[in-house]
Design a protein around this motif. Sequence first.
Motif, mmCIF file in Angstrom:
data_model
loop_
_atom_site.group_PDB
_atom_site.id
_atom_site.type_symbol
_atom_site.label_atom_id
_atom_site.label_comp_id
_atom_site.label_asym_id
_atom_site.label_seq_id
_atom_site.Cartn_x
_atom_site.Cartn_y
_atom_site.Cartn_z
ATOM 1 N N THR A 9 0.844 -1.187 0.000
ATOM 2 C CA THR A 9 0.000 0.000 0.000
ATOM 3 C C THR A 9 0.880 1.237 0.000
ATOM 4 O O THR A 9 1.807 1.344 0.805
ATOM 5 C CB THR A 9 -0.904 0.017 1.250
ATOM 6 O OG1 THR A 9 -1.683 -1.178 1.263
ATOM 7 C CG2 THR A 9 -1.820 1.214 1.246
ATOM 8 N N TYR A 10 0.600 2.163 -0.921
ATOM 9 C CA TYR A 10 1.370 3.404 -1.012
ATOM 10 C C TYR A 10 0.581 4.535 -0.374
ATOM 11 O O TYR A 10 -0.628 4.641 -0.554
ATOM 12 C CB TYR A 10 1.671 3.728 -2.477
ATOM 13 C CG TYR A 10 2.648 2.762 -3.082
ATOM 14 C CD1 TYR A 10 4.001 3.056 -3.080
ATOM 15 C CD2 TYR A 10 2.230 1.556 -3.611
ATOM 16 C CE1 TYR A 10 4.922 2.165 -3.620
ATOM 17 C CE2 TYR A 10 3.135 0.663 -4.148
ATOM 18 C CZ TYR A 10 4.479 0.976 -4.147
ATOM 19 O OH TYR A 10 5.375 0.089 -4.669
ATOM 20 N N SER A 12 0.862 8.780 0.158
ATOM 21 C CA SER A 12 1.555 10.035 -0.173
ATOM 22 C C SER A 12 0.986 11.170 0.661
ATOM 23 O O SER A 12 -0.219 11.252 0.873
ATOM 24 C CB SER A 12 1.376 10.372 -1.657
ATOM 25 O OG SER A 12 1.974 9.398 -2.460
ATOM 26 N N THR A 17 6.250 9.989 -0.444
ATOM 27 C CA THR A 17 5.516 8.732 -0.619
ATOM 28 C C THR A 17 6.256 7.613 0.100
ATOM 29 O O THR A 17 7.464 7.463 -0.030
ATOM 30 C CB THR A 17 5.372 8.391 -2.108
ATOM 31 O OG1 THR A 17 4.648 9.441 -2.759
ATOM 32 C CG2 THR A 17 4.619 7.084 -2.300
ATOM 33 N N ARG A 18 5.509 6.859 0.862
ATOM 34 C CA ARG A 18 6.032 5.689 1.566
ATOM 35 C C ARG A 18 5.157 4.507 1.194
ATOM 36 O O ARG A 18 4.084 4.673 0.639
ATOM 37 C CB ARG A 18 5.986 5.904 3.086
ATOM 38 C CG ARG A 18 6.776 7.101 3.550
ATOM 39 C CD ARG A 18 6.569 7.406 5.019
ATOM 40 N NE ARG A 18 5.225 7.742 5.432
ATOM 41 C CZ ARG A 18 4.583 8.866 5.124
ATOM 42 N NH1 ARG A 18 5.148 9.756 4.337
ATOM 43 N NH2 ARG A 18 3.386 9.107 5.584
ATOM 44 N N HIS A 19 5.609 3.331 1.545
ATOM 45 C CA HIS A 19 4.739 2.175 1.332
ATOM 46 C C HIS A 19 4.817 1.209 2.504
ATOM 47 O O HIS A 19 5.834 1.109 3.176
ATOM 48 C CB HIS A 19 5.029 1.478 -0.004
ATOM 49 C CG HIS A 19 6.331 0.761 -0.104
ATOM 50 N ND1 HIS A 19 7.514 1.376 -0.393
ATOM 51 C CD2 HIS A 19 6.615 -0.546 0.040
ATOM 52 C CE1 HIS A 19 8.484 0.484 -0.439
ATOM 53 N NE2 HIS A 19 7.964 -0.681 -0.178
ATOM 54 N N GLU A 59 11.843 -0.981 -3.468
ATOM 55 C CA GLU A 59 10.596 -1.321 -4.159
ATOM 56 C C GLU A 59 10.203 -2.721 -3.708
ATOM 57 O O GLU A 59 11.052 -3.608 -3.569
ATOM 58 C CB GLU A 59 10.792 -1.277 -5.669
ATOM 59 C CG GLU A 59 9.510 -1.195 -6.451
ATOM 60 C CD GLU A 59 8.684 0.052 -6.148
ATOM 61 O OE1 GLU A 59 7.463 -0.091 -5.962
ATOM 62 O OE2 GLU A 59 9.253 1.150 -6.079
#
Length: 79
Positions: A9-10, A12, A17-19, A59
């Motif tokens: 899940t991203y 922002s 932006t983190r995930h 990623e």
Amino acid sequence: GHTHRLGVTYVSDYQGTRHGVECGTLADPLADQFLYVEDNPTDWQSGFVIQIFKNDKVESYPIHVINGQARFNGKVYKA
């Protein structure tokens, strides 16, 4: 707690932006050890996450295992 879900899940915001990563379970969600759910539906997936780090970036790729097969980068692997 833990969820046994598989996904990325991203999020922002003003910080960038983190995930977040949920790694699923390596076990078969329909196996006998999960009989305690008593035929209730679950949102569980068998799989794992591959993370690739380059410089200060990461990623994440969720790999869903279906019928003993994992697919990544166009290849099928027997799990």
